[in-house]
Scaffold this motif. Structure first.
Motif, PDB file in Angstrom:
ATOM      1  N   GLY A  40      26.661  69.485 -11.400  1.00 26.43           N
ATOM      2  CA  GLY A  40      26.329  69.063 -12.546  1.00 26.43           C
ATOM      3  C   GLY A  40      26.718  70.025 -13.906  1.00 26.43           C
ATOM      4  O   GLY A  40      25.914  69.818 -14.274  1.00 26.43           O
ATOM      5  N   GLY A  41      27.613  71.183 -14.215  1.00 24.75           N
ATOM      6  CA  GLY A  41      27.821  71.293 -15.028  1.00 24.75           C
ATOM      7  C   GLY A  41      27.945  72.956 -15.552  1.00 24.75           C
ATOM      8  O   GLY A  41      27.290  73.678 -14.380  1.00 24.75           O
ATOM      9  N   GLY A  42      27.889  73.074 -16.282  1.00 24.72           N
ATOM     10  CA  GLY A  42      27.035  74.927 -17.067  1.00 24.72           C
ATOM     11  C   GLY A  42      28.004  75.408 -18.711  1.00 24.72           C
ATOM     12  O   GLY A  42      28.018  74.451 -19.243  1.00 24.72           O
ATOM     13  N   SER A  43      28.326  76.501 -18.535  1.00 25.05           N
ATOM     14  CA  SER A  43      29.113  76.385 -19.418  1.00 25.05           C
ATOM     15  C   SER A  43      30.582  76.100 -20.232  1.00 25.05           C
ATOM     16  O   SER A  43      31.292  75.960 -19.223  1.00 25.05           O
ATOM     17  CB  SER A  43      29.595  78.392 -19.402  1.00 25.05           C
ATOM     18  N   VAL A  44      29.879  75.950 -21.527  1.00 20.93           N
ATOM     19  CA  VAL A  44      31.079  75.169 -22.173  1.00 20.93           C
ATOM     20  C   VAL A  44      32.585  75.908 -22.702  1.00 20.93           C
ATOM     21  O   VAL A  44      33.705  76.429 -22.127  1.00 20.93           O
ATOM     22  CB  VAL A  44      31.038  74.016 -23.344  1.00 20.93           C
ATOM     23  N   LEU A  45      32.208  77.419 -23.005  1.00 23.31           N
ATOM     24  CA  LEU A  45      32.783  78.515 -22.700  1.00 23.31           C
ATOM     25  C   LEU A  45      33.082  78.674 -21.667  1.00 23.31           C
ATOM     26  O   LEU A  45      34.870  79.458 -21.956  1.00 23.31           O
ATOM     27  CB  LEU A  45      31.312  80.037 -23.283  1.00 23.31           C
ATOM     28  N   LYS A  46      33.036  78.905 -20.583  1.00 22.94           N
ATOM     29  CA  LYS A  46      33.641  79.437 -19.373  1.00 22.94           C
ATOM     30  C   LYS A  46      34.483  78.446 -19.222  1.00 22.94           C
ATOM     31  O   LYS A  46      35.895  78.037 -18.214  1.00 22.94           O
ATOM     32  CB  LYS A  46      32.557  79.610 -18.639  1.00 22.94           C
ATOM     33  N   TRP A  47      34.472  76.735 -19.491  1.00 19.12           N
ATOM     34  CA  TRP A  47      35.130  75.534 -19.834  1.00 19.12           C
ATOM     35  C   TRP A  47      36.332  76.043 -19.927  1.00 19.12           C
ATOM     36  O   TRP A  47      37.781  76.159 -19.423  1.00 19.12           O
ATOM     37  CB  TRP A  47      34.432  74.696 -19.286  1.00 19.12           C
ATOM     38  N   SER A  48      36.755  76.329 -21.044  1.00 22.58           N
ATOM     39  CA  SER A  48      37.396  76.686 -21.653  1.00 22.58           C
ATOM     40  C   SER A  48      38.217  77.858 -21.187  1.00 22.58           C
ATOM     41  O   SER A  48      39.576  78.055 -21.889  1.00 22.58           O
ATOM     42  CB  SER A  48      37.112  77.427 -22.854  1.00 22.58           C
ATOM     43  N   GLU A  49      38.034  78.533 -21.051  1.00 25.12           N
ATOM     44  CA  GLU A  49      38.639  80.183 -20.100  1.00 25.12           C
ATOM     45  C   GLU A  49      39.143  79.516 -18.790  1.00 25.12           C
ATOM     46  O   GLU A  49      40.643  79.419 -18.410  1.00 25.12           O
ATOM     47  CB  GLU A  49      37.491  81.251 -19.656  1.00 25.12           C
ATOM     48  N   ILE A  50      38.388  78.037 -18.473  1.00 26.93           N
ATOM     49  CA  ILE A  50      39.120  77.848 -17.046  1.00 26.93           C
ATOM     50  C   ILE A  50      40.366  76.841 -17.733  1.00 26.93           C
ATOM     51  O   ILE A  50      41.603  76.589 -17.191  1.00 26.93           O
ATOM     52  CB  ILE A  50      38.131  76.185 -16.053  1.00 26.93           C
ATOM     53  N   ALA A  71      33.141  67.995 -15.288  1.00 28.40           N
ATOM     54  CA  ALA A  71      33.868  66.366 -15.306  1.00 28.40           C
ATOM     55  C   ALA A  71      35.184  66.956 -15.929  1.00 28.40           C
ATOM     56  O   ALA A  71      36.427  67.051 -15.783  1.00 28.40           O
ATOM     57  CB  ALA A  71      33.008  65.424 -15.882  1.00 28.40           C
ATOM     58  N   ALA A  72      35.077  67.672 -17.167  1.00 28.44           N
ATOM     59  CA  ALA A  72      36.196  68.639 -17.764  1.00 28.44           C
ATOM     60  C   ALA A  72      37.196  68.770 -17.214  1.00 28.44           C
ATOM     61  O   ALA A  72      38.112  69.340 -17.522  1.00 28.44           O
ATOM     62  CB  ALA A  72      35.148  68.827 -19.579  1.00 28.44           C
ATOM     63  N   THR A  73      36.394  69.584 -15.984  1.00 29.20           N
ATOM     64  CA  THR A  73      37.580  70.435 -15.170  1.00 29.20           C
ATOM     65  C   THR A  73      38.374  69.248 -14.792  1.00 29.20           C
ATOM     66  O   THR A  73      39.937  69.911 -14.320  1.00 29.20           O
ATOM     67  CB  THR A  73      36.615  71.739 -13.823  1.00 29.20           C
ATOM     68  N   ALA A  74      38.118  68.753 -14.229  1.00 27.64           N
ATOM     69  CA  ALA A  74      39.143  67.751 -13.840  1.00 27.64           C
ATOM     70  C   ALA A  74      39.776  67.184 -14.354  1.00 27.64           C
ATOM     71  O   ALA A  74      41.237  66.622 -13.811  1.00 27.64           O
ATOM     72  CB  ALA A  74      37.956  66.485 -12.862  1.00 27.64           C
ATOM     73  N   PHE A  90      30.789  66.217 -32.243  1.00 33.47           N
ATOM     74  CA  PHE A  90      32.291  65.085 -33.001  1.00 33.47           C
ATOM     75  C   PHE A  90      33.832  66.700 -32.810  1.00 33.47           C
ATOM     76  O   PHE A  90      34.661  66.075 -31.942  1.00 33.47           O
ATOM     77  CB  PHE A  90      32.513  64.861 -33.989  1.00 33.47           C
ATOM     78  N   GLY A  91      33.393  68.264 -32.620  1.00 33.64           N
ATOM     79  CA  GLY A  91      34.758  68.491 -32.292  1.00 33.64           C
ATOM     80  C   GLY A  91      34.645  68.990 -30.532  1.00 33.64           C
ATOM     81  O   GLY A  91      35.726  69.109 -30.456  1.00 33.64           O
ATOM     82  N   TRP A  92      33.658  68.518 -29.675  1.00 33.13           N
ATOM     83  CA  TRP A  92      34.179  68.604 -28.167  1.00 33.13           C
ATOM     84  C   TRP A  92      34.687  67.688 -27.771  1.00 33.13           C
ATOM     85  O   TRP A  92      35.596  67.590 -26.944  1.00 33.13           O
ATOM     86  CB  TRP A  92      32.526  68.890 -27.530  1.00 33.13           C
ATOM     87  N   ILE A  93      34.300  66.565 -28.807  1.00 37.64           N
ATOM     88  CA  ILE A  93      34.756  65.145 -28.680  1.00 37.64           C
ATOM     89  C   ILE A  93      36.670  65.235 -28.917  1.00 37.64           C
ATOM     90  O   ILE A  93      37.723  65.276 -28.152  1.00 37.64           O
ATOM     91  CB  ILE A  93      34.080  63.749 -29.334  1.00 37.64           C
ATOM     92  N   SER A  94      37.021  66.091 -29.644  1.00 35.88           N
ATOM     93  CA  SER A  94      38.351  66.420 -29.938  1.00 35.88           C
ATOM     94  C   SER A  94      39.157  66.533 -29.199  1.00 35.88           C
ATOM     95  O   SER A  94      40.016  66.641 -28.814  1.00 35.88           O
ATOM     96  CB  SER A  94      38.128  67.016 -31.618  1.00 35.88           C
ATOM     97  N   GLU A  95      38.523  67.808 -28.851  1.00 34.11           N
ATOM     98  CA  GLU A  95      38.800  68.604 -27.258  1.00 34.11           C
ATOM     99  C   GLU A  95      39.407  68.327 -26.521  1.00 34.11           C
ATOM    100  O   GLU A  95      39.979  68.470 -26.002  1.00 34.11           O
ATOM    101  CB  GLU A  95      38.283  70.523 -27.614  1.00 34.11           C
ATOM    102  N   LEU A  96      38.314  67.304 -26.092  1.00 36.44           N
ATOM    103  CA  LEU A  96      37.905  66.710 -25.161  1.00 36.44           C
ATOM    104  C   LEU A  96      39.464  65.407 -24.758  1.00 36.44           C
ATOM    105  O   LEU A  96      40.985  65.509 -24.232  1.00 36.44           O
ATOM    106  CB  LEU A  96      37.303  65.858 -24.562  1.00 36.44           C
ATOM    107  N   GLU A  97      39.636  65.103 -26.025  1.00 38.64           N
ATOM    108  CA  GLU A  97      40.561  63.829 -26.439  1.00 38.64           C
ATOM    109  C   GLU A  97      41.715  64.773 -26.375  1.00 38.64           C
ATOM    110  O   GLU A  97      43.158  63.813 -25.458  1.00 38.64           O
ATOM    111  CB  GLU A  97      40.635  63.786 -27.119  1.00 38.64           C
TER     112      GLU A  97
END
Length: 431
Positions: free
Chosen positions: A172-182, A207-210, A244-251
């Protein structure tokens, strides 16, 4: 500008000598075609990527019967639609690259081709199977970069490049910081391996990891999306400037994985929309950041979460597989084979470690704050010191996850100071 004749002759001799030592390459492509060239040659490769042609140009640096490396990109031979030498290169007729129908080759040529293939030793045993890593529960605690990092290192050391790594995601998700490391771990490893996401439940950071993976497959009831960022608590959505910063990163991630960046906004904020059309003749999909398309994915009313069928129909998923055997078929494998259980073992060992801490950690923290048993002040102080020291040991065992469990460096320093204060109290008891 003229060059000295001797220099021209010397360079010609040097280039001719280099060409004579170039390693020949013979590849059997789809459709019964055979391509011949050599390592070091600049080529343009047409690759089939989700039904679309993608062209990759660069130097051919590695080649096996299963994959090639061009311009630093790993390309599987079974995805190649066409392969040509760079038109700017001058190729001697004796070493010219060509595509020929296998049927037109005589027995001698076919035998030579087989011999050449035997000489092309693979850089690692390429894929008759997969490496499987389950990634479950909260991103940053149970679901973290370390297991991916360890698995990739294991594969690199023992099997070589070009392997298939399946991340089975249920989170169900979690830390954006750890996702950045992933993200950093996966993108670095994707230069030499094929990453596949297999979705049971992938929300937010899961989802961002996928989206980091080369391919995404769903179970029938699988879902992916709602990548909203929160500040401290699920009821506290981050401010717009962060979103919006998060959106840009995902884009940027989506663009790198050849998926439409338009899906990022509507998964993060409900003020975005996404629709699409499908060309009935070509199957080509056109996306819109509004509702002008025939098929609507997001309608300005909620953060987008994709189900399996709509993900595949919209080109945001690569297939639906409920079993490992079904997934193997999508991966062009004859059957589901796991080379070893390193990934599953690593995940299960970590889950067991973290579960143990969750069971004992709360009691240790309570005891560390002074809620301890003991018949005398000395006994109670010693028990409190034991609890504090045990927490410090756990922080080392938890490694990168300790911070997520409330034991960052500052917290550890406080525990150490508390131990020193308690030891001082013991000395006072002796006076």
């Amino acid at each position: 500008m003229k060059f000295h004749t001797l220099l021209t002759i010397a360079l010609t001799i040097l280039l001719s000598a280099s060409a004579s030592f170039a390693e020949p390459v013979t590849l059997e492509l789809s459709g019964g075609k055979v391509w011949r060239g050599e390592i070091g040659q600049t080529v343009t490769v047409e690759v089939d990527e989700r039904g679309k042609s993608v062209f990759i140009e660069g130097e051919l640096t590695r080649a096996t019967a299963d994959y090639i490396m061009v311009g630093g990109e790993l390309i599987f031979v079974n995805t190649i639609k066409g392969l040509k030498p760079d038109s700017s290169e001058e190729v001697d007729d004796s070493t010219a690259t060509e595509e020929v129908e296998t049927e037109t080759e005589d027995a001698t040529t076919s035998q030579e081709t087989k011999s050449e293939k035997k000489e092309m030793k693979p850089l690692g045993d390429l894929p008759n199977g997969v490496f499987y890593l389950p990634m479950h529960q909260m991103v940053g605690t149970y679901f973290r970069p370390q297991e991916i990092r360890d698995l990739v290192a294991h594969i690199d050391e023992n099997y070589g490049p070009g392997q298939i790594i399946v991340l089975e995601i249920d989170s169900g998700g979690g830390s954006v910081l750890k996702w950045s490391e992933i993200r950093e771990v996966v993108f670095e490893a994707r230069e030499r391996h094929r990453f596949v996401a297999w979705i049971t439940h992938a929300i937010s950071g899961a989802a961002a990891t996928a989206f980091l993976c080369d391919e995404i497959y769903y179970k029938t009831t699988g879902e992916l999306g709602s990548i909203t960022m929160y500040s401290g608590h699920i009821d506290n959505v981050s401010p717009d400037w962060q979103l919006f910063g998060w959106i840009s990163e995902l884009e940027g991630v989506l663009a790198k994985t050849s998926r439409t960046p338009l899906v990022a906004g509507c998964m993060v904020k409900n003020s975005f929309a996404l629709s699409y059309d499908v060309d009935e003749e070509t199957g080509e999909i056109t996306y819109y950041a509004d509702l002008q398309g025939e098929h609507h994915l997001s309608r300005y009313d909620s953060n987008l979460t994709l189900g399996a069928e709509e993900a595949v129909h919209s080109g945001l998923g690569d297939g639906i597989a409920d079993t490992k055997e079904e997934l193997a078929a999508f991966l062009d494998l004859d059957e589901w084979v796991e080379y070893d259980t390193f990934g599953e073992d690593a995940a299960e060992n970590w889950w067991a470690t973290l579960k143990e801490f969750e069971e004992v950690g709360r009691d240790l923290q309570r005891q560390a704050q002074g809620d301890v048993e003991g018949n005398t002040p000395r006994e109670r102080i010693n028990n409190q010191i034991d609890a504090l020291e045990e927490l410090i040991k756990w922080a080392k065992k938890l490694g990168e996850t300790a911070e997520m469990m409330g034991m960052d460096e500052n917290a550890i320093d406080r525990l150490k100071r508390a131990i020193e204060d308690l030891k001082h109290q013991l000395r006072l008891l002796d006076d």
